[in-house]
Design a protein around this motif. Structure first.
Motif, PDB file in Angstrom:
ATOM      1  N   GLU A   1      11.965   2.504   6.633  1.00  0.00           N
ATOM      2  CA  GLU A   1      12.772   2.756   8.129  1.00  0.00           C
ATOM      3  C   GLU A   1      12.884   1.387   8.123  1.00  0.00           C
ATOM      4  OE1 GLU A   1      11.782   3.336  13.056  1.00  0.00           O
ATOM      5  OE2 GLU A   1       9.923   3.793  11.335  1.00  0.00           O
TER       6      GLU A   1
ATOM      7  N   ARG B   1       1.581   3.775   5.087  1.00  0.00           N
ATOM      8  CA  ARG B   1       1.661   3.030   6.285  1.00  0.00           C
ATOM      9  C   ARG B   1       3.443   2.417   6.260  1.00  0.00           C
ATOM     10  NH1 ARG B   1      -2.913   4.573   8.167  1.00  0.00           N
ATOM     11  NH2 ARG B   1      -3.452   1.337   8.074  1.00  0.00           N
TER      12      ARG B   1
ATOM     13  N   ALA C   1       6.927   1.845   6.382  1.00  0.00           N
ATOM     14  CA  ALA C   1       8.049   1.089   7.391  1.00  0.00           C
ATOM     15  C   ALA C   1       8.835   0.199   6.930  1.00  0.00           C
ATOM     16  CB  ALA C   1       6.540   0.052   8.348  1.00  0.00           C
TER      17      ALA C   1
END
Length: 344
Positions: free
Chosen positions: A145, A138, A142
């Protein structure tokens, strides 16, 4: 030289062994042997030297007469103990096997519980590693992104700054952008592949470490359980040995007390017997002395009577009247005639 004596032949009967072959049980025989050889022969004579050799040989024979049945009695005692020792060992071994068999279900259950705990711990560590990997994924997504958004912003700025040039060199830029995109895509793919391989390696290492830790813990717990069982077994065996030793000690003390009582009883009986024997011997000796004294007096009296008769006959033969001859014999025999006596 003291009065010459010989040792009485010693014979130990089988039923006497339990009360004789104990502490102090042979003292009476030892004293008897001492008294029998309590002599001081004259070593200057052959008879005296032979006597010393004979006394020493008698002591050896008496020793053998007492030692041989004692050795046989001791052998019987040892043979009597062997079945008891074998039976005790058989009983102890059977109890140990029964104890182990009785506890085996509990031991197996405890081992299974330890295995389950180890497996649960390994599963928990594996789950924790999965959670950590998911969290890492995760966070990485992130970051990717965010990097993408930053790149877009930077591209927008770059596009605005270079809008004129891009527009003029549109065809060339398109070609260059295609190559750049391909190169960047390849670099991104390689970076993601390296990241995946890194993450997989971390996962494998974490799982392997968790497995090793769980196995080490399980092994340690099994070893601790084995040590506890061994210690418990050792304590049980020690307690059993102490119990057996206490029972054996009590049996020995009881046997010693009984033997001591029997020995004291036998000693008292023997002392009474010796006392009675000595009294009887003294009585017989006194009776013999009296009989011998009486016989001696009777013989002496008869001898005197015979001699007196010969003197009486000789006086008559010399022409002395019988009455005077009889009075003369009585006077001389009674010591009433000075310087005259009858030789008996």
């Amino acid at each position: 030289m003291s009065e010459v004596t010989d040792l009485t032949v010693i014979e130990i009967k089988t039923e006497q062994a339990p009360v004789l072959y104990v502490a102090g049980g042979l003292d009476a025989y030892l004293e008897q042997i001492r008294q029998a050889v309590n002599e001081v022969p004259d070593l200057s004579t052959k008879k005296g030297r032979d006597r010393v050799a004979s006394l020493a040989a008698q002591v050896s024979r008496s020793k053998t007469a007492i030692e041989k049945p004692g050795r046989e009695y001791l052998k019987r005692l040892k043979e009597a103990v062997r079945p008891a020792e074998a039976e005790i060992k058989r009983f102890v071994d059977a109890c140990d096997e029964l104890r182990d068999a009785t506890r085996r279900p509990l031991t197996e259950w405890e081992a299974e519980q330890e295995r389950i705990k180890a497996e649960e711990a390994m599963n928990a560590m594996h789950a924790e590693a999965l959670v950590m990997n998911e969290e890492f994924d995760r966070q990485r997504a992130a970051q990717i992104e965010a990097d993408h958004e930053m790149a877009l912003l930077m591209n927008d700025k770059f596009d605005r700054d270079r809008a004129a040039q891009i527009e003029a060199d549109h065809e060339m830029a398109l070609l260059m952008n295609d190559k750049f995109d391909r190169d960047r895509e390849e670099q991104r793919r390689l970076a993601e592949q390296a990241q995946r391989e890194h993450e997989e390696r971390i996962k494998r290492e974490a799982a392997e470490q968790a497995r090793r830790d769980a196995e080490a813990k399980h092994k340690a717990e099994i070893e601790a359980a084995a040590r506890r069982e061994a210690e418990e077994k050792a304590r049980a065996e020690q307690a059993e040995r102490q119990r057996i030793e206490a029972e054996q000690r009590a049996a020995r003390e009881k046997q010693e007390a009984e033997a001591r009582a029997e020995r004291e009883k036998a000693a008292a009986v023997e002392a009474e017997r010796l006392k009675a024997k000595q009294a009887e011997e003294a009585r017989l000796a006194e009776e013999k002395r009296k009989a011998e004294e009486e016989a001696r007096r009777a013989a002496d009296k008869e001898h005197r009577r015979t001699v007196n008769r010969r003197v009486y006959a000789d006086l008559i033969a010399q022409g002395i009247p019988e009455e005077f001859a009889q009075k003369a014999v009585l006077a001389i025999a009674g010591g009433k005639v000075q310087d005259a006596h009858i030789k008996y």
